[in-house]
Design a protein around this motif. Structure first.
Motif, PDB file in Angstrom:
ATOM      1  N   UNK A 248       0.757  -1.386  -0.053  1.00  0.00           N
ATOM      2  CA  UNK A 248      -0.027   0.061   0.060  1.00  0.00           C
ATOM      3  C   UNK A 248       0.836   1.187   0.208  1.00  0.00           C
ATOM      4  N   UNK A 249       1.811   1.076   0.755  1.00  0.00           N
ATOM      5  CA  UNK A 249       2.796   2.097   0.691  1.00  0.00           C
ATOM      6  C   UNK A 249       3.515   2.629  -0.616  1.00  0.00           C
ATOM      7  N   UNK A 250       3.627   1.522  -1.407  1.00  0.00           N
ATOM      8  CA  UNK A 250       4.257   1.810  -2.845  1.00  0.00           C
ATOM      9  C   UNK A 250       3.131   2.369  -3.729  1.00  0.00           C
ATOM     10  N   UNK A 251       2.108   2.108  -3.564  1.00  0.00           N
ATOM     11  CA  UNK A 251       0.873   2.914  -4.142  1.00  0.00           C
ATOM     12  C   UNK A 251       0.876   4.130  -3.935  1.00  0.00           C
ATOM     13  N   UNK A 252       0.849   4.406  -2.473  1.00  0.00           N
ATOM     14  CA  UNK A 252       0.817   5.824  -2.111  1.00  0.00           C
ATOM     15  C   UNK A 252       2.197   6.867  -2.844  1.00  0.00           C
ATOM     16  N   UNK A 253       3.191   5.839  -2.658  1.00  0.00           N
ATOM     17  CA  UNK A 253       4.513   6.679  -2.985  1.00  0.00           C
ATOM     18  C   UNK A 253       4.036   7.114  -4.615  1.00  0.00           C
ATOM     19  N   UNK A 254       3.644   6.128  -5.378  1.00  0.00           N
ATOM     20  CA  UNK A 254       3.523   6.344  -6.757  1.00  0.00           C
ATOM     21  C   UNK A 254       2.655   7.297  -7.138  1.00  0.00           C
ATOM     22  N   UNK A 255       1.404   7.624  -6.358  1.00  0.00           N
ATOM     23  CA  UNK A 255       0.637   8.913  -6.635  1.00  0.00           C
ATOM     24  C   UNK A 255       1.420  10.172  -6.317  1.00  0.00           C
ATOM     25  N   UNK A 256       2.117  10.101  -5.144  1.00  0.00           N
ATOM     26  CA  UNK A 256       2.847  11.326  -4.922  1.00  0.00           C
ATOM     27  C   UNK A 256       3.938  11.700  -5.790  1.00  0.00           C
ATOM     28  N   UNK A 257       4.501  10.584  -6.668  1.00  0.00           N
ATOM     29  CA  UNK A 257       5.512  10.840  -7.478  1.00  0.00           C
ATOM     30  C   UNK A 257       4.696  11.548  -8.960  1.00  0.00           C
ATOM     31  N   UNK A 258       3.614  10.909  -9.341  1.00  0.00           N
ATOM     32  CA  UNK A 258       2.841  11.527 -10.505  1.00  0.00           C
ATOM     33  C   UNK A 258       1.959  12.763 -10.263  1.00  0.00           C
ATOM     34  N   UNK A 259       2.018  13.228  -8.815  1.00  0.00           N
ATOM     35  CA  UNK A 259       1.467  14.590  -8.414  1.00  0.00           C
ATOM     36  C   UNK A 259      -0.085  14.373  -8.499  1.00  0.00           C
TER      37      UNK A 259
END
Length: 360
Positions: A248-259
């Motif tokens: 889940x943290x990986x998914x969260x970080x992905x959204x952060x990286x793509x703004x």
């Protein structure tokens, strides 16, 4: 009684806080009008997120606050007007869809699709016009959950697909276009093209919120979402155990990286209550979602129990919010819906490409 002024009323109302936006109702600019006629006071409120079940509570808070100042002849009228909020720059908007919310998880089996459909139904129950797009090409589940798995979309003369209605919501899924038993043996580019076509070639009408049920992981579909689909925000679904939280943290970080803004985290299967004896047991651990939210600075939207009815309701095509709208589980989903949509209002409103010109 002294003559009342709008400023006196506004000063009193500045102490009334909307529990979902966490702002007072004056500074948040939801008061449309204050009308004073002698000792009669009319307060007109315009919500910018759907919260029908909260209107009575807020109305009481307003009248109680004024009553403390001996202003007792008060009426409150609350309406809702949902607007469009900002998305990623450079992505073409959808004319008939105001806001898109992506429901994601780092791994499968955490109840993401069940959360997506019940959240969509909860937003609808709170007063919004809602659609759901099933973006899981390999494992579409929304047609069955909506009770319309046998439906086939019609097309217009212009080649647009008409969305399928399920429980009053517009929906589209690859599951409507292929037989349920047929596997989708497609490579990544075909999957992403199918997703974009389902989104843009469907004749959506007057949507306040579109919920996109994403496949698990952080692959091609998620990348397409960030590059080609105007997303207003995302919600991460997880279960309490460590192995689910890692993904889940990986998914969260992905959204952060793509703004893409993260509106919050939902913890599913948080507690099992025995249907026979009532014994409560945290099968998957406790507090994982809340800890993840605290560690990442993201809002914790709520926790849902591991309950058989949630699963069977979805399998039967009548998700819990539709089947038992006044029940405890539906209440939790509605609370999450209000928190998600209220969180979205904290973002900037989208502006038109051209100014509105009025000739008088």
């Amino acid at each position: 009684m002294i003559d009342l002024t709008n400023k006196q009323i506004a000063d009193i109302l500045s102490k009334v806080v909307d529990i979902y936006t966490k702002q007072d109702i004056v500074s948040s600019n939801i008061i449309n009008d204050i009308n004073i006629d002698g000792d009669k006071v009319q307060i007109n409120i315009e919500f910018n997120y759907p919260a029908n079940s909260y209107h009575a509570t807020l109305s009481s808070a307003i009248t109680d606050a004024l009553a403390k100042a001996n202003i007792n002849n008060v009426s409150v009228d609350i309406k809702t007007k949902i607007v469009k909020y900002t998305t990623q720059k450079g992505v073409d908007v959808l004319p008939e869809v105001k806001n898109i919310i992506a429901i994601a998880s780092g791994k499968g089996g955490v109840g993401k699709s069940t959360t997506a459909v019940n959240l969509a139904l909860a937003l609808q129950a709170e007063g919004a016009k809602v659609a759901i797009l099933d973006a899981d090409i390999y494992g579409p589940s929304q047609p069955r959950m909506l009770g319309v798995s046998k439906a086939k979309p019609e097309s217009t003369a212009e080649g647009k697909l008409l969305p399928i209605l399920g429980h009053g919501m517009q929906s589209m899924s690859i599951g409507y276009l292929v037989d349920e038993d047929n596997p989708m043996i497609w490579r990544g580019p075909m999957v992403t093209q199918a997703l974009e076509q389902m989104l843009r070639d469907t004749l959506w009408r007057g949507i306040d919120y579109m919920i996109i049920d994403l496949p698990p992981g952080t692959g091609d579909t998620q990348l397409t979402l960030s590059q080609k689909i105007p997303v207003s925000g995302s919600v991460i679904v997880t279960t309490p155990q460590d192995i689910a939280l890692i993904d889940a943290k990986k998914g969260l970080k992905m959204f952060e990286k793509v703004n893409i803004p993260i509106l919050g985290i939902v913890e599913n299967m948080s507690l099992h209550i025995c249907s026979k004896c009532g014994h409560e047991e945290a099968i998957f651990g406790t507090g994982g979602g809340e800890t993840m939210a605290a560690d990442t600075g993201v809002e914790f939207l709520g926790a849902l129990p591991l309950e058989m009815d949630i699963r069977t309701d979805g399998d039967e095509g009548t998700p819990t919010v539709a089947k038992n709208p006044e029940g405890r589980i539906a209440e939790i989903y509605k609370e999450i819906a209000k928190k998600v949509s209220a969180k979205l209002t904290q973002q900037s409103r989208a502006t038109s490409a051209f100014p509105s010109i009025t000739i008088e």
